[in-house]
Design a protein around this motif. Structure first.
Motif, short mmCIF file in Angstrom:
data_model
loop_
_atom_site.label_atom_id
_atom_site.label_comp_id
_atom_site.label_asym_id
_atom_site.label_seq_id
_atom_site.Cartn_x
_atom_site.Cartn_y
_atom_site.Cartn_z
N ALA A 9 5.74 0.52 6.96
CA ALA A 9 6.69 1.14 7.90
C ALA A 9 8.13 0.99 7.42
CB ALA A 9 6.53 0.52 9.28
N SER A 10 8.40 -0.02 6.58
CA SER A 10 9.77 -0.28 6.11
C SER A 10 10.17 0.60 4.93
CB SER A 10 9.90 -1.74 5.71
OG SER A 10 8.97 -2.05 4.68
N ALA A 11 9.27 1.46 4.46
CA ALA A 11 9.55 2.35 3.33
C ALA A 11 9.42 3.80 3.79
CB ALA A 11 8.59 2.06 2.19
N PRO A 12 10.00 4.73 3.03
CA PRO A 12 9.79 6.14 3.38
C PRO A 12 8.30 6.46 3.47
CG PRO A 12 11.48 5.93 1.70
CD PRO A 12 10.88 4.57 1.87
N GLN A 13 7.94 7.24 4.44
CA GLN A 13 6.54 7.57 4.67
C GLN A 13 6.07 8.64 3.68
OE1 GLN A 13 4.39 5.83 6.98
NE2 GLN A 13 6.14 4.59 6.36
N PRO A 14 4.76 8.67 3.40
CA PRO A 14 4.24 9.65 2.45
C PRO A 14 4.48 11.08 2.93
CG PRO A 14 2.44 8.53 3.57
CD PRO A 14 3.70 7.86 4.00
N LEU A 15 4.55 11.97 1.96
CA LEU A 15 4.80 13.38 2.27
C LEU A 15 3.56 14.11 2.75
CD1 LEU A 15 7.17 14.20 -0.72
CD2 LEU A 15 7.78 13.70 1.66
N SER A 16 2.43 13.42 2.74
CA SER A 16 1.16 14.02 3.14
C SER A 16 0.30 12.93 3.79
CB SER A 16 0.45 14.59 1.92
OG SER A 16 -0.88 14.91 2.22
N PRO A 17 -0.53 13.30 4.75
CA PRO A 17 -1.40 12.30 5.37
C PRO A 17 -2.67 12.01 4.56
CG PRO A 17 -1.75 14.43 6.40
CD PRO A 17 -0.63 14.61 5.40
N TYR A 18 -2.77 12.58 3.36
CA TYR A 18 -4.01 12.50 2.60
C TYR A 18 -4.07 11.37 1.58
CZ TYR A 18 -4.47 17.08 4.69
OH TYR A 18 -4.52 18.11 5.58
N TYR A 19 -3.11 10.46 1.59
CA TYR A 19 -3.14 9.36 0.64
C TYR A 19 -2.39 8.15 1.19
CZ TYR A 19 1.65 10.64 -0.70
OH TYR A 19 2.99 10.92 -0.70
N SER A 20 -2.68 6.99 0.63
CA SER A 20 -1.93 5.77 0.91
C SER A 20 -0.96 5.55 -0.24
CB SER A 20 -2.87 4.57 1.02
OG SER A 20 -3.72 4.72 2.14
N GLN A 21 0.20 5.00 0.06
CA GLN A 21 1.21 4.81 -0.96
C GLN A 21 0.98 3.56 -1.81
OE1 GLN A 21 4.50 5.35 1.92
NE2 GLN A 21 5.37 6.56 0.26
N VAL A 22 0.33 2.54 -1.23
CA VAL A 22 0.14 1.28 -1.95
C VAL A 22 -1.30 0.82 -1.81
CG1 VAL A 22 0.87 -1.13 -2.17
CG2 VAL A 22 2.53 0.59 -1.42
N ALA A 23 -1.88 0.44 -2.94
CA ALA A 23 -3.15 -0.28 -2.94
C ALA A 23 -2.83 -1.68 -3.46
CB ALA A 23 -4.17 0.40 -3.85
N ARG A 24 -3.08 -2.68 -2.62
CA ARG A 24 -2.82 -4.07 -2.99
C ARG A 24 -4.15 -4.74 -3.29
NH1 ARG A 24 1.48 -7.81 -1.61
NH2 ARG A 24 0.75 -9.92 -2.08
N VAL A 25 -4.28 -5.24 -4.52
CA VAL A 25 -5.48 -5.96 -4.94
C VAL A 25 -5.10 -7.44 -4.95
CG1 VAL A 25 -7.21 -6.26 -6.73
CG2 VAL A 25 -6.21 -3.99 -6.33
N GLN A 26 -5.52 -8.14 -3.92
CA GLN A 26 -5.16 -9.55 -3.71
C GLN A 26 -6.20 -10.45 -4.36
OE1 GLN A 26 -2.29 -10.36 -1.78
NE2 GLN A 26 -2.59 -12.36 -2.72
#
Length: 129
Positions: A9-26
């Protein structure tokens, strides 16, 4: 290992609802790899778009406890490879340390017709070592 997909929420939102902006591999030791989707931005020039793209990337990384210095790989897609120097000038203002591994491609067009550049990165977040 645990994978989380995120649109912070603290970053600009994606331009499309069809993807996530970050994948975190913990990983169990607290370290993580962050895979960011390709980022494009508004602007009329490559310089403006590049600046906005790196500002968005910085915000996405910050939301996951990382900085631009944590980038280990960067892939850039340009619609005009003759403007590589223009892109590089802006990129060097954001990536000031040892450069990450890198690939740059010329493509005929991007997700949005007005987009001149798209950048995706992988970053490494340190654990408790």
């Amino acid at each position: 290992m645990h994978v989380t997909l995120d649109n912070p929420a603290s970053a600009p939102q994606p331009l499309s609802p069809y993807y996530s902006q970050v994948a975190r591999v913990q990983h169990a030791d607290g370290s993580a790899l962050l895979f960011l989707s390709g980022q494009i931005a508004e602007g009329t020039t490559l310089t403006d778009q590049t600046r906005a793209v790196f500002e968005t990337i910085a915000a996405l990384l910050k939301a996951h406890g990382a900085t631009l210095a944590d980038i280990i790989n960067i892939r850039t897609y340009l619609t005009d490879i003759t403007k590589l120097d223009e892109y590089g000038t802006v990129r060097r203002k954001f990536l000031t340390g040892t450069p990450p591994t890198s690939m740059t491609f010329e493509v005929p067009r991007l997700f949005r017709p007005e987009a001149l550049i798209e950048v995706e990165v992988v970053a490494a977040v340190r654990g408790t070592e």
